[in-house]
Write an enzyme that holds these catalytic residues in place. Structure first.
Site, mmCIF file in Angstrom:
data_model
loop_
_atom_site.group_PDB
_atom_site.id
_atom_site.type_symbol
_atom_site.label_atom_id
_atom_site.label_comp_id
_atom_site.label_asym_id
_atom_site.label_seq_id
_atom_site.Cartn_x
_atom_site.Cartn_y
_atom_site.Cartn_z
ATOM 1 N N GLY A 1 9.651 3.965 1.281
ATOM 2 C CA GLY A 1 10.031 5.021 1.669
ATOM 3 C C GLY A 1 10.471 4.818 3.193
ATOM 4 O O GLY A 1 10.896 6.051 3.649
ATOM 5 N N GLY B 1 0.724 -1.349 0.035
ATOM 6 C CA GLY B 1 -0.085 -0.088 0.095
ATOM 7 C C GLY B 1 0.925 1.239 -0.068
ATOM 8 O O GLY B 1 2.151 1.070 0.202
ATOM 9 N N ASP C 1 6.106 -10.923 -5.253
ATOM 10 C CA ASP C 1 5.142 -11.311 -6.677
ATOM 11 C C ASP C 1 5.835 -10.785 -7.738
ATOM 12 O O ASP C 1 5.502 -10.805 -9.048
ATOM 13 C CB ASP C 1 3.960 -10.813 -6.397
ATOM 14 C CG ASP C 1 3.875 -9.062 -6.278
ATOM 15 O OD1 ASP C 1 4.242 -8.747 -5.148
ATOM 16 O OD2 ASP C 1 3.315 -8.612 -7.191
ATOM 17 N N GLY D 1 1.800 5.466 1.123
ATOM 18 C CA GLY D 1 1.804 6.524 2.196
ATOM 19 C C GLY D 1 2.773 6.077 3.374
ATOM 20 O O GLY D 1 3.343 4.853 3.476
#
EC number: 6.3.5.5
Length: 359
Positions: A289, A217, A332, A219
């Protein structure tokens, strides 16, 4: 048409526009992969970001139906050195320019991407805008823009859905799930149920899962509510669990560990990862990040299973007490090497042991 990329620090790069001609704002990052631009552009982890591609030519393969990592890309811009003007070929594949136009995503080419990437390595990720004219108004708009911290809410599903199979029942908690994970689970004929990250413990356990995956995901994981960490903290004691990418970071946070923000985000493929117990090296896709702080790792609960041989960062964790583990990289591939898929094999071995013990 000439267009311009303005960085938050005032640096300007000029080039030619393609895709949408809209003005756009986002966080600018770079990707060092040499292939797989469509998978990268459609990967939900890039919600709200602009991507600078290190590969010298982008677009030569057109757009393929089998290479989507999500249906609707969430990126804010594409910056490349050279754009391949691929026309519709005999298989009627769309070219990149048309694809970006359809999704209202601006692009800019004939940019000195080597110079831009070197600059971003030194300064780190920052806000940027793609505009027609460089003037005080454009600079002021960029400085005044506040980027969202709701990336997971923007990309994750709000409703449960199934990807049926006849094998083990695997629950995927969606934080911005990429299709590559579902493809691999399909190879195991898993009976997959994808749930929103707002799901409760009771709702998950009512479905009687054989295993749980915490998806990738976008952020900052610390922007998610405390209820997510509570969900992970409880479920890891009940059912085998695998965290991937953001799921790995959340797994660490749920077990009293801390994260560190990287000075410049890492995005690319062929990163050498070493499995500590076997000393074997595998190459994997990276997109991060943040990294687990080794000095703030709760070693009473977790131990390190994988490290990045480039920066020695923690790339894998395993719980000492429960059948739960996680990896920072993307096993993956999509795009990238497929040798890291062994992580899924390890996960399903854990699931088999769990099912046998509970039957």
């Amino acid at each position: 048409m000439e267009r311009h990329l303005i960085l938050e620090d005032g640096t300007v790069f000029s080039g030619q526009g393609f895709g949408s001609l809209a003005t756009t704002f986002g966080e600018i990052i770079f990707d060092t992969a040499t292939s797989g631009y469509q998978e990268t552009i459609t990967n939900p982890i890039y919600d709200g970001q602009m991507i600078v591609f290190a590969m010298p030519v982008v677009g030569a393969d057109g757009i393929h139906a089998e290479a989507y990592e999500s249906i609707n890309p969430k990126i804010r811009g594409v910056i490349v050195h050279d754009l391949a003007e691929v026309s519709t070929n005999r298989q009627r594949r769309m070219n990149l320019d048309r694809f970006l136009k359809q999704h209202n995503i601006p692009g800019i080419y004939e940019v000195d991407t080597r110079k831009l990437i070197r600059h971003l390595r030194e300064t780190g990720s920052q806000k940027a805008t793609i505009v027609d004219v460089v003037d005080d108004h454009a600079r002021d708009q960029l400085q005044a823009t506040v980027l969202t911290n709701k990336q997971v809410q923007n990309t994750a599903t709000s409703k449960a859905y199934s990807n049926p199979g006849r094998g083990f029942h695997i629950i995927v908690i969606d934080f911005g799930l990429k299709n590559g994970i579902l493809r691999v689970l399909g190879e195991y004929d898993a009976n997959v149920t994808v749930l929103p990250y707002t799901t409760s413990v009771e709702e998950v356990l009512t479905l009687d899962p054989d295993g749980i995956i915490l998806s990738t995901g976008p952020g900052n994981p610390e922007d998610l509510p405390e209820s997510v960490l509570t969900l992970i903290h409880v479920l890891q004691t009940k059912v085998p669990m695998l965290g991937i990418g953001l799921g790995h970071e959340l797994f660490a946070l749920a077990n009293n560990s801390e994260l560190t923000t990287l000075p410049a985000e890492y995005h690319g493929m062929n990163h050498p990862i070493q499995e500590i117990i076997s000393q074997e090296i595998l190459y994997a896709r990276q997109g991060r990040g943040y990294v687990v702080n080794p000095e703030q790792l709760d070693t009473k609960k977790l131990f390190v299973t994988h490290r990045d041989l480039v920066d020695n960062s923690i790339q894998g964790l395993r719980h000492r007490e429960y059948p739960a583990f996680s990896v920072q990289f993307f096993p993956d591939g999509a795009p990238g090497p497929l040798e890291a898929k062994r992580i899924f094999a390890d996960f399903f071995e854990t699931v088999v042991d769990y099912v046998q013990k509970n039957n």
